[in-house]
Design a protein around this motif. Structure first.
Motif, short mmCIF file in Angstrom:
data_model
loop_
_atom_site.label_atom_id
_atom_site.label_comp_id
_atom_site.label_asym_id
_atom_site.label_seq_id
_atom_site.Cartn_x
_atom_site.Cartn_y
_atom_site.Cartn_z
N GLY A 3 10.16 -15.00 -36.40
CA GLY A 3 11.08 -15.00 -37.08
C GLY A 3 12.29 -14.19 -36.76
O GLY A 3 12.57 -13.56 -35.60
N GLN B 128 15.33 -10.66 -41.49
CA GLN B 128 14.40 -11.11 -42.65
C GLN B 128 13.63 -10.05 -43.25
O GLN B 128 12.96 -10.07 -44.26
N TRP C 72 16.80 -23.36 -40.25
CA TRP C 72 17.14 -22.03 -40.64
C TRP C 72 18.73 -22.02 -40.27
O TRP C 72 19.13 -22.57 -39.13
N CYS D 99 7.35 -13.74 -48.68
CA CYS D 99 8.18 -12.67 -48.32
C CYS D 99 8.01 -11.59 -49.34
O CYS D 99 7.77 -11.97 -50.41
N TYR E 254 7.40 -11.06 -43.77
CA TYR E 254 7.56 -12.09 -43.85
C TYR E 254 6.19 -12.93 -43.24
O TYR E 254 5.80 -12.60 -42.18
N GLU F 9 22.61 -12.73 -39.02
CA GLU F 9 21.79 -12.77 -40.20
C GLU F 9 21.16 -13.79 -40.86
O GLU F 9 22.19 -14.85 -40.98
N VAL F 10 19.88 -14.15 -41.18
CA VAL F 10 19.37 -15.37 -41.65
C VAL F 10 20.12 -15.44 -43.14
O VAL F 10 20.16 -14.48 -44.00
#
Length: 449
Positions: free
Chosen positions: A56, A60, A353, A106, A68, A199-200
């Motif tokens: 990941g 996150q 993503w 999460c 997560y 950033e996600v």
């Protein structure tokens, strides 16, 4: 044991490293690499344990206690931020009765994890914190049991520019040796942010494919299918746009769709780079992401951060699909990452993503999210062309008419053992490269006989 003369493997017979090698030739691979549940079990036991696998992104889990949950191969794991800012990856299993400790995708667990079955608790580094009625374990030798060691850590963790990878096995290849120069794709994607951070953002799209996970990986550098498989989708969008009245502004969607039906010559000239250990990318000299409209204010923000020369260097790198073996694909210029999660020999969960370039105009994230929805969503147009081909292939490989899958396009004997090479954009060399890595990392922990 010969693949053509023996059936013991299909009925649970013992596999050797040589059996695995026999399934991969210079120009073709045996269909059982995609269809056999025993082969899938070998991949889960050996391949995904010996490779560095994406877990990941650090964004996150921004705060201490944030976690997560995901899978590495068939192993449930949890990525968690520690109080000192570091990130740990733990096997998501209580050492008591085996219950999955972190049940949500999460959240924030605070200072410890608590098993929902018997309330055993564990610090965020996995170590055992407390057990209800602990005196019941007095004089039982509990301290020598596995349960006293808490939640197990994975073998190794590496955070590279906030991308989190792990290797399940405690011994194995170093992160830097596994990826080598291929990490330049991640560097370029991060450097596209004026602040050098991602950033996600924009959520994640997930949907199931009724096919083997390697079909999706193969397809990422298959440049002879877009103009065929996507003619009815992207091709139709282009035709509708071409019929629009003169002067009509070109929609962002058309700009994203149109390159998928570029001619063979375009894909030949754009090139493919082959890196060692199964990594590689399309889009060396050109790509489908090279001609997007400029976003107001973005170039200026980049120049302020990096200077003109470095900005041009960063933005002129327009790699199409970068395969990070075994199971992710990264698109730096459009800031997306696809994760191909193996579920069974004929089932793959795909996660798509999107990332925000921190400090860049919001319109860039808008374009990224639109691309993801148009191409990778369960309701997408282009992605379903591929999905149909994968599922047709999975069904077709059950045929007894032929045993081998052909990967011979532009093969030359002199490519054996070569890596860090650039070749014709329609070469299937990268697929061959992936299967060489497939053999390497499965057999790394198998017995020879």
């Amino acid at each position: 044991m010969s693949l053509s003369s023996a059936t013991g493997l299909a009925t649970g017979g013992r596999w050797s490293a040589q059996d695995v090698r026999d399934m991969v030739r210079d120009r073709e691979v045996h269909k059982r690499t995609y269809t056999d549940p025993d082969v899938f079990a070998l991949e889960m036991e050996h391949l995904f344990a010996n490779c560095w696998v994406y877990v990941g992104h650090a964004s996150q889990v921004p705060k201490a206690g944030d976690f997560y949950t995901t899978t590495v191969g068939d192993q449930p794991v949890v990525m968690v931020r520690q109080a000192d800012g570091s990130i740990s990856v733990l096997h998501n299993r209580c050492p008591h009765k085996g219950v999955r400790v972190a049940g949500d995708i999460c959240g924030n667990t605070g200072k410890f994890f608590r098993c929902p079955y018997h309330a055993w608790t564990f610090r965020t580094d996995g170590s055992l914190l407390s057990i209800p009625l602990k005196k019941g374990y007095d004089e039982t030798g509990f301290e020598s049991c596995e349960g006293s060691q808490g939640m197990a850590r994975v073998g190794a963790v590496q955070v590279y520019r906030e991308f989190v990878f792990c290797r399940l096995n405690p011994q194995g290849e170093r992160f830097e040796d596994f990826f080598g120069d291929s990490l330049s794709t991640l560097d370029n994607m991060v450097d596209r942010s004026p602040e050098g951070r991602l950033e996600v953002a924009g959520g994640v799209l997930r949907y199931m494919h009724r096919c083997n996970w390697k079909m999706l990986v193969d397809n990422q550098t298959d440049t002879c299918h877009p103009m065929v498989a996507h003619e009815s989708s992207a091709g139709t969008a282009v035709k509708v746009w071409q019929a629009a009245p003169a002067g009509t502004p070109k929609p962002m969607a058309v700009e994203l769709f149109a390159p998928f039906v570029s001619p063979y010559e375009f894909f030949e000239k754009m090139g493919i780079r082959i890196w060692r250990n199964g990594h590689g990318h399309t889009g060396v000299a050109d790509s489908i992401h090279a001609a997007y409209s400029p976003i107001p204010g973005y170039h200026e923000a980049m120049v302020k951060a990096y200077g003109e020369e470095r900005t041009v260097q960063i933005l002129s790198e327009v790699r199409h699909n970068t395969v990070y073996w075994p199971n992710i694909m990264v698109k730096g210029p459009i800031q997306t990452l696809r994760l191909f999660k193996p579920i069974a020999a004929d089932r793959t969960l795909v996660e798509s993503w999107t990332f925000r370039l921190v400090g860049a105009p919001d319109q860039l994230l808008e374009r990224t999210c639109m691309y993801n929805r148009l191409i990778n969503a369960p309701t997408s147009v282009v992605g379903h062309d591929d999905l149909e081909m994968y599922e047709r292939a999975q069904e077709g490989l059950m045929s007894r008419g032929r045993d081998w899958v052909n990967l011979a396009r532009l093969y030359r004997d002199e490519e054996r053992g070569l890596t860090d090479q650039v070749t014709n954009g329609t070469n299937e060399w990268q697929m061959r490269n992936q299967f060489q890595a497939w053999v390497k990392y499965i057999t790394a922990s198998m017995k020879e006989a």
